[in-house]
Design an enzyme around this catalytic site. Structure first.
Site, short mmCIF file in Angstrom:
data_model
loop_
_atom_site.label_atom_id
_atom_site.label_comp_id
_atom_site.label_asym_id
_atom_site.label_seq_id
_atom_site.Cartn_x
_atom_site.Cartn_y
_atom_site.Cartn_z
N ARG A 191 38.76 29.86 37.15
CA ARG A 191 38.93 30.67 38.35
C ARG A 191 39.47 29.82 39.50
O ARG A 191 40.21 30.31 40.36
CB ARG A 191 37.60 31.33 38.75
CG ARG A 191 37.14 32.46 37.82
CD ARG A 191 38.07 33.67 37.89
NE ARG A 191 38.27 34.09 39.27
CZ ARG A 191 37.43 34.90 39.93
NH1 ARG A 191 36.35 35.37 39.33
NH2 ARG A 191 37.69 35.25 41.18
N HIS B 80 33.46 36.40 28.82
CA HIS B 80 32.73 37.27 29.76
C HIS B 80 32.95 36.70 31.15
O HIS B 80 32.80 35.49 31.37
CB HIS B 80 31.24 37.28 29.42
CG HIS B 80 30.43 38.32 30.15
ND1 HIS B 80 30.35 38.39 31.53
CD2 HIS B 80 29.66 39.34 29.68
CE1 HIS B 80 29.57 39.40 31.87
NE2 HIS B 80 29.14 40.00 30.77
N CYS B 81 33.30 37.54 32.13
CA CYS B 81 33.67 37.02 33.44
C CYS B 81 32.48 36.61 34.29
O CYS B 81 32.67 35.96 35.32
CB CYS B 81 34.53 38.04 34.19
SG CYS B 81 33.67 39.52 34.74
N THR C 84 34.21 33.61 42.83
CA THR C 84 35.35 33.84 43.70
C THR C 84 35.25 33.02 44.98
O THR C 84 36.22 32.39 45.40
CB THR C 84 35.47 35.34 44.04
OG1 THR C 84 35.59 36.10 42.83
CG2 THR C 84 36.68 35.60 44.92
N ARG C 85 34.07 33.00 45.58
CA ARG C 85 33.93 32.25 46.83
C ARG C 85 34.07 30.75 46.60
O ARG C 85 34.84 30.07 47.29
CB ARG C 85 32.59 32.55 47.50
CG ARG C 85 32.43 31.74 48.78
CD ARG C 85 31.19 32.07 49.57
NE ARG C 85 31.13 31.24 50.78
CZ ARG C 85 30.16 31.33 51.69
NH1 ARG C 85 29.19 32.20 51.55
NH2 ARG C 85 30.18 30.53 52.75
N HIS D 199 41.33 43.34 38.99
CA HIS D 199 40.76 42.01 39.19
C HIS D 199 41.73 40.99 38.57
O HIS D 199 41.43 40.33 37.57
CB HIS D 199 39.39 41.92 38.52
CG HIS D 199 38.56 40.77 38.99
ND1 HIS D 199 39.03 39.79 39.85
CD2 HIS D 199 37.26 40.41 38.71
CE1 HIS D 199 38.08 38.90 40.08
NE2 HIS D 199 37.01 39.25 39.40
N ASP E 205 32.08 42.78 29.64
CA ASP E 205 31.81 42.58 31.07
C ASP E 205 30.53 43.34 31.38
O ASP E 205 29.95 44.01 30.52
CB ASP E 205 33.00 43.09 31.89
CG ASP E 205 32.85 42.80 33.39
OD1 ASP E 205 32.10 41.89 33.75
OD2 ASP E 205 33.49 43.51 34.18
N SER F 191 28.28 47.64 37.54
CA SER F 191 28.88 46.85 38.61
C SER F 191 28.15 47.06 39.92
O SER F 191 27.37 48.02 40.07
CB SER F 191 30.36 47.22 38.77
OG SER F 191 31.09 46.92 37.59
N ARG G 119 38.06 40.54 48.71
CA ARG G 119 37.19 41.01 47.63
C ARG G 119 36.49 42.25 48.18
O ARG G 119 35.58 42.14 49.02
CB ARG G 119 36.19 39.93 47.23
CG ARG G 119 35.22 40.33 46.12
CD ARG G 119 34.31 39.15 45.79
NE ARG G 119 33.21 39.51 44.92
CZ ARG G 119 33.27 39.48 43.59
NH1 ARG G 119 34.37 39.13 42.99
NH2 ARG G 119 32.22 39.84 42.87
N GLN H 175 40.76 37.23 37.70
CA GLN H 175 39.96 37.03 36.50
C GLN H 175 40.82 36.98 35.25
O GLN H 175 40.60 36.18 34.35
CB GLN H 175 38.92 38.15 36.37
CG GLN H 175 37.96 37.96 35.20
CD GLN H 175 37.16 36.67 35.32
OE1 GLN H 175 36.53 36.43 36.34
NE2 GLN H 175 37.17 35.84 34.29
#
Length: 313
Positions: free
Chosen positions: A298, A270-271, A60-61, A135, A231, A235, A108, A138
């Site tokens: 992404r 798979h993310c 994400t970053r 999400h 996934d 988490s 996020r 994703q």
């Protein structure tokens, strides 16, 4: 595109397909060293992106910062130790302040209520980059990877094996909107949110896809699937549940035996990040795995979202 902090995947089918089309166009335009400098258009010139990160991230970053740069914008990373958020300043005040400095806010966060509160008070668009409920970024990357592989995905069957979490929630919406059928296997007590299921059932009716198959048997879900997705089982913020979850997800690893029950030519998603208990190396690094194109996407998809939210297409 309207700003929906819950999940912009819930926007119209045309808006979803439009975002995916733009993502493919950005990949074609901005891939390769010949256009990463000055050759390609810079529609976000003069715009800045405030990125609020309550949770650490790789994809994400990096995708958001690099994507903003490629479009001519500037991204600011705001981690937990960088700003007053949640310490000496409320979410409302943070939204009002950042809106005066920045063109768009990406968040996020842990609690979904945080991103909805940001969107309520911000005067600029807010992008949900992950919450405990949704999400959407994703899902865009996942759907783009499937379109790259299959072309039209209408009529394909997607099987989810694992936790009924935020990643699944948006994938349920997005896959159904593109005409895909859903088969979902989760252990008892780990089913997707009931409201999300109800919304998806409405989308199934609207889009004419097959009734959702829900089961606790991974093999049953994968039978006849063209896409197998899993996934993480644990988490961030759930580390104290690790032993319990690993025990309860026994039998849910995606391995060659499980993939053999899917349709010939089935692919795996798979993310990331992944753990070996979730998927065996024999699948993760196989020709059936789309995880690395999925990860790359992404960037193309968040670029499309930023441009769309700012009306700079």
């Amino acid at each position: 595109m309207k700003s929906d902090p819950s999940s912009f995947i819930q926007n119209s089918n045309d808006e979803l397909t439009g975002l995916l089309k733009l993502s493919h166009e950005y990949k074609e335009t901005y891939s390769g060293s010949s256009v990463k400098g000055t050759d390609a258009a810079k529609p976000l010139t003069g715009d800045s992106l405030a990125m609020i990160f309550q949770k650490r991230s790789t994809r994400t970053r990096v995708s958001s910062e690099t994507g903003a740069y490629l479009l001519g914008g500037h991204a600011l990373f705001l981690g937990p130790s960088d700003i007053q958020l949640g310490v000496n300043e409320t979410m409302k005040d943070t939204a009002l302040v950042l809106s005066r400095f920045n063109s768009i806010i990406l968040a996020r966060v842990f609690a979904h209520s945080d991103v909805t509160e940001l969107a309520e008070h911000a005067t600029v668009p807010v992008i949900n980059a992950l919450s405990d409920r949704h999400h959407p970024l994703q899902t865009l990357a996942d759907l783009m990877a499937l379109q790259q592989h299959f072309g039209d995905v209408k009529g394909k069957t997607l099987a989810w094996v694992g936790d009924g979490n935020n990643v699944l929630h948006d994938l349920m919406y997005g896959a159904t909107k593109l005409g895909m059928n859903l088969r979902i296997a989760t252990p008892t007590g780990y089913e997707p949110d009931s409201e999300v299921m109800k919304i998806t059932e409405g989308l199934v009716e609207e889009n004419g896809t097959a009734a959702i198959v829900s089961t606790t048997d991974a093999s049953e879900a994968v039978a006849g699937a063209d896409v197998v997705v899993t996934d993480t089982w644990v988490s961030m913020g759930q580390e104290d549940e690790y032993a319990k979850r690993i025990a309860e997800f026994d039998g849910y690893q995606v391995n060659s035996k499980l993939m053999s029950q899917a349709n010939p030519g089935a692919v795996f998603l798979h993310c990331l990040p992944r753990h070996q208990e979730e998927v065996a190396d024999e699948v993760f690094y196989s020709d059936a795995s789309l995880v690395f194109p999925e990860a790359e996407n992404r960037m193309w998809t968040v670029m499309a979202v930023m441009a769309a939210q700012l009306g700079k297409l």
